[in-house]
Design a protein around this motif. Structure first.
Motif, PDB file in Angstrom:
ATOM      1  N   VAL B 162       0.886  -1.168   0.000  1.00 21.36           N
ATOM      2  CA  VAL B 162       0.000   0.000   0.000  1.00 21.36           C
ATOM      3  C   VAL B 162       0.917   1.209   0.000  1.00 21.36           C
ATOM      4  O   VAL B 162       1.532   1.528   1.010  1.00 21.36           O
ATOM      5  CB  VAL B 162      -0.912   0.008   1.242  1.00 21.36           C
ATOM      6  CG1 VAL B 162      -1.829   1.227   1.203  1.00 21.36           C
ATOM      7  CG2 VAL B 162      -1.715  -1.272   1.306  1.00 21.36           C
ATOM      8  N   GLY B 163       1.003   1.820  -1.175  1.00 19.43           N
ATOM      9  CA  GLY B 163       2.023   2.859  -1.309  1.00 19.43           C
ATOM     10  C   GLY B 163       3.377   2.179  -1.253  1.00 19.43           C
ATOM     11  O   GLY B 163       3.660   1.264  -2.009  1.00 19.43           O
ATOM     12  N   GLU B 164       4.187   2.595  -0.318  1.00 18.27           N
ATOM     13  CA  GLU B 164       5.522   2.016  -0.211  1.00 18.27           C
ATOM     14  C   GLU B 164       5.578   0.905   0.837  1.00 18.27           C
ATOM     15  O   GLU B 164       6.565   0.202   0.955  1.00 18.27           O
ATOM     16  CB  GLU B 164       6.539   3.112   0.169  1.00 18.27           C
ATOM     17  CG  GLU B 164       6.819   4.096  -0.944  1.00 18.27           C
ATOM     18  CD  GLU B 164       7.466   3.422  -2.144  1.00 18.27           C
ATOM     19  OE1 GLU B 164       8.452   2.692  -1.949  1.00 18.27           O
ATOM     20  OE2 GLU B 164       6.964   3.609  -3.270  1.00 18.27           O
ATOM     21  N   GLU B 165       4.493   0.789   1.607  1.00 17.20           N
ATOM     22  CA  GLU B 165       4.511  -0.087   2.760  1.00 17.20           C
ATOM     23  C   GLU B 165       3.973  -1.481   2.449  1.00 17.20           C
ATOM     24  O   GLU B 165       2.919  -1.638   1.860  1.00 17.20           O
ATOM     25  CB  GLU B 165       3.658   0.532   3.872  1.00 17.20           C
ATOM     26  CG  GLU B 165       3.713  -0.236   5.166  1.00 17.20           C
ATOM     27  CD  GLU B 165       4.304   0.624   6.276  1.00 17.20           C
ATOM     28  OE1 GLU B 165       4.600   0.075   7.343  1.00 17.20           O
ATOM     29  OE2 GLU B 165       4.458   1.840   6.053  1.00 17.20           O
ATOM     30  N   ALA B 166       4.709  -2.488   2.861  1.00 16.50           N
ATOM     31  CA  ALA B 166       4.237  -3.859   2.699  1.00 16.50           C
ATOM     32  C   ALA B 166       3.432  -4.262   3.930  1.00 16.50           C
ATOM     33  O   ALA B 166       3.807  -3.950   5.062  1.00 16.50           O
ATOM     34  CB  ALA B 166       5.403  -4.816   2.516  1.00 16.50           C
ATOM     35  N   THR B 167       2.332  -4.936   3.700  1.00 16.84           N
ATOM     36  CA  THR B 167       1.480  -5.319   4.819  1.00 16.84           C
ATOM     37  C   THR B 167       0.876  -6.688   4.570  1.00 16.84           C
ATOM     38  O   THR B 167       0.677  -7.098   3.440  1.00 16.84           O
ATOM     39  CB  THR B 167       0.357  -4.275   5.035  1.00 16.84           C
ATOM     40  OG1 THR B 167      -0.445  -4.664   6.133  1.00 16.84           O
ATOM     41  CG2 THR B 167      -0.512  -4.163   3.791  1.00 16.84           C
ATOM     42  N   ILE B 168       0.614  -7.392   5.666  1.00 22.83           N
ATOM     43  CA  ILE B 168      -0.003  -8.712   5.585  1.00 22.83           C
ATOM     44  C   ILE B 168      -1.408  -8.609   6.152  1.00 22.83           C
ATOM     45  O   ILE B 168      -1.592  -8.192   7.299  1.00 22.83           O
ATOM     46  CB  ILE B 168       0.812  -9.744   6.387  1.00 22.83           C
ATOM     47  CG1 ILE B 168       2.253  -9.783   5.881  1.00 22.83           C
ATOM     48  CG2 ILE B 168       0.175 -11.128   6.285  1.00 22.83           C
ATOM     49  CD1 ILE B 168       3.183 -10.621   6.737  1.00 22.83           C
ATOM     50  N   LYS B 169      -2.391  -8.977   5.351  1.00 12.48           N
ATOM     51  CA  LYS B 169      -3.785  -8.882   5.785  1.00 12.48           C
ATOM     52  C   LYS B 169      -4.621  -9.944   5.084  1.00 12.48           C
ATOM     53  O   LYS B 169      -4.181 -10.568   4.135  1.00 12.48           O
ATOM     54  CB  LYS B 169      -4.361  -7.497   5.401  1.00 12.48           C
ATOM     55  CG  LYS B 169      -3.718  -6.293   6.082  1.00 12.48           C
ATOM     56  CD  LYS B 169      -4.171  -6.138   7.512  1.00 12.48           C
ATOM     57  CE  LYS B 169      -3.646  -4.839   8.115  1.00 12.48           C
ATOM     58  NZ  LYS B 169      -2.159  -4.741   8.052  1.00 12.48           N
ATOM     59  N   ARG B 170      -5.859 -10.075   5.583  1.00 16.51           N
ATOM     60  CA  ARG B 170      -6.780 -10.952   4.872  1.00 16.51           C
ATOM     61  C   ARG B 170      -7.522 -10.134   3.834  1.00 16.51           C
ATOM     62  O   ARG B 170      -8.007  -9.037   4.111  1.00 16.51           O
ATOM     63  CB  ARG B 170      -7.778 -11.598   5.848  1.00 16.51           C
ATOM     64  CG  ARG B 170      -8.603 -12.698   5.197  1.00 16.51           C
ATOM     65  CD  ARG B 170      -9.497 -13.402   6.196  1.00 16.51           C
ATOM     66  NE  ARG B 170      -8.769 -14.095   7.248  1.00 16.51           N
ATOM     67  CZ  ARG B 170      -8.211 -15.301   7.118  1.00 16.51           C
ATOM     68  NH1 ARG B 170      -8.303 -15.956   5.968  1.00 16.51           N
ATOM     69  NH2 ARG B 170      -7.582 -15.857   8.123  1.00 16.51           N
ATOM     70  N   LEU B 171      -7.612 -10.672   2.619  1.00 14.35           N
ATOM     71  CA  LEU B 171      -8.205  -9.909   1.523  1.00 14.35           C
ATOM     72  C   LEU B 171      -9.698 -10.174   1.406  1.00 14.35           C
ATOM     73  O   LEU B 171     -10.134 -11.334   1.446  1.00 14.35           O
ATOM     74  CB  LEU B 171      -7.496 -10.290   0.215  1.00 14.35           C
ATOM     75  CG  LEU B 171      -7.944  -9.610  -1.085  1.00 14.35           C
ATOM     76  CD1 LEU B 171      -6.750  -9.431  -2.013  1.00 14.35           C
ATOM     77  CD2 LEU B 171      -9.019 -10.437  -1.797  1.00 14.35           C
ATOM     78  N   ARG B 172     -10.473  -9.107   1.292  1.00 15.41           N
ATOM     79  CA  ARG B 172     -11.914  -9.210   1.065  1.00 15.41           C
ATOM     80  C   ARG B 172     -12.290  -8.319  -0.109  1.00 15.41           C
ATOM     81  O   ARG B 172     -11.937  -7.143  -0.131  1.00 15.41           O
ATOM     82  CB  ARG B 172     -12.699  -8.727   2.299  1.00 15.41           C
ATOM     83  CG  ARG B 172     -12.537  -9.575   3.538  1.00 15.41           C
ATOM     84  CD  ARG B 172     -13.332 -10.851   3.436  1.00 15.41           C
ATOM     85  NE  ARG B 172     -13.138 -11.663   4.633  1.00 15.41           N
ATOM     86  CZ  ARG B 172     -13.365 -12.984   4.662  1.00 15.41           C
ATOM     87  NH1 ARG B 172     -13.783 -13.624   3.591  1.00 15.41           N
ATOM     88  NH2 ARG B 172     -13.171 -13.650   5.783  1.00 15.41           N
ATOM     89  N   ARG B 173     -13.003  -8.884  -1.057  1.00 17.20           N
ATOM     90  CA  ARG B 173     -13.472  -8.065  -2.181  1.00 17.20           C
ATOM     91  C   ARG B 173     -14.818  -7.437  -1.819  1.00 17.20           C
ATOM     92  O   ARG B 173     -15.701  -8.104  -1.310  1.00 17.20           O
ATOM     93  CB  ARG B 173     -13.630  -8.913  -3.434  1.00 17.20           C
ATOM     94  CG  ARG B 173     -12.327  -9.572  -3.854  1.00 17.20           C
ATOM     95  CD  ARG B 173     -12.432 -10.207  -5.230  1.00 17.20           C
ATOM     96  NE  ARG B 173     -11.174 -10.873  -5.561  1.00 17.20           N
ATOM     97  CZ  ARG B 173     -10.092 -10.241  -5.996  1.00 17.20           C
ATOM     98  NH1 ARG B 173     -10.135  -8.923  -6.181  1.00 17.20           N
ATOM     99  NH2 ARG B 173      -8.981 -10.900  -6.266  1.00 17.20           N
TER     100      ARG B 173
END
Lengths: 211, 211
Positions: B162-173
DNA sequence: CGGTTTAACATACAAATGTATGCTATAAAT
DNA sequence: ATTTATAGCATACATTTGTATGTTAAACCG
């Protein structure tokens, strides 16, 4: 045969060796020869010996299929040498046996890499069953990699047999006795009778496969 | 030499073979002989051939160090063959690159085994930084193994930029938009602008080393 | 008990495999 | 251009290693 640019074939030979060695199938000199279509054994051997001189391969002289990956080639985390990956048995459950473990419910094998565990020491994987270590991030269905040790230091997470039941807990020494602490307020600390308690080893890794 | 109880030595031979084969060092018949102190090569060979007959070992006739674990002994997740372990890079952090990933902060390599990920598909390991996935058992310092995929199904745990930041999350459409859900009530759901969001791939494994 | 199977031994042979030596030609270096 | 290092070839040999045959004695079983 025409010669290829310097170093190029050598690199490919190393790639092949690495692939085969990591797969547990050390090639013979002649197998390398055939893989590259060299018309002479010596060509293959020269490359292999050169890789040894460069420190990328090790060899056991005279022995067949005697080439191995040099420690430095296997891998580096920062400055450290790393042991080659090995496959350890994944057990669905453990039971007490006369000596050692009864290998029941073998589910498969897991590739494990550890610099601290010697090649002759025993490792096994175990599938986690309850929620007692939830707050330590060890959930049901996870796999713990266990290092078989005769004695385990205070504070480590261990796999222990209490009677017939295998359990994963944090070990705390209280004088002569050993306490097994869960990481979940819903579970109680166990203080098993030393006669019924057998500490199998220490958990060195936790894995979860999210298929 | 006196004979041992029926089947006992056989079992020990198999144990030795398994250990050595899993360590990537197939023994010769004579190495087995020496390991057990047999005075005759043939004794070792008889055991090995018997193990082949029993279906516990396979062999490539004539080849040196030609014994292998039989499939049934090596592995069985149901009926499937299992892919050989491969080494994937462990990154300390990820950054957006022109194309693909910038391989920065290479910490080392991890042995990973997966039947679902093709040999040509990209995997990488990433060290976890925050507590946002705590309740999914993904803690700071853990390592996630990520399968680089152009598109990821709803509900999977993903690594996203997200932008420059890497993140770990659960994806929901949510219709056109993508929501990134933490597994920790202290963190908020993110609904990033599609222009600033790049889903890198799906987390297929979580690891924690307890050294 | 008596027969059968199996563990273990001894020895020999053939094939696979590692090793050594000498040679040619081309890429790389000076 | 000349030299040097390297890729590759050919062949021979010694060792390692797989394989075969025959023998002895103890464990196992009906």
């Amino acid at each position: 045969m025409g010669r290829t640019p310097t170093g190029q074939t050598r690199e490919q030979v190393f790639q092949l060796m690495r692939e085969r060695l990591l797969a547990g199938q050390p090639p013979t000199v002649r197998e390398v020869q055939e893989a590259f279509g060299f018309r002479s054994v010596q060509t293959a051997r020269a490359h292999l010996e050169a890789l040894v001189s460069e420190g990328r391969l090790d060899k056991q002289s005279g022995r067949s299929r005697g080439y191995r990956l040099a420690d430095s080639a296997v891998l580096v985390t920062g400055e450290d040498r790393i042991a080659p990956p090995r496959l350890v048995p994944l057990l669905g459950r453990v039971a007490a046996g006369a000596f050692g473990l009864a290998v029941e419910d073998l589910e498969g094998y897991l590739p494990v890499q550890s610099d601290r565990v010697g090649a002759n020491e025993e490792l096994f994987g175990l599938r986690v069953r309850g929620e007692s270590m939830r707050d330590a991030g060890i959930l049901p269905g996870d796999i713990v990699i266990v290092w078989r040790l005769p004695s385990v230091e205070d504070g480590a997470i261990v796999v222990a047999l209490v009677g017939e039941e295998a359990t994963i807990k944090r070990l705390r020494r209280r004088g002569e006795r050993i306490e097994l602490h869960p990481a979940n307020p819903d579970y109680a600390v166990m203080t098993p009778d030393p006669d019924t308690l057998q500490v199998l080893g220490r958990v060195i890794e936790v894995r979860r496969y999210l298929d």
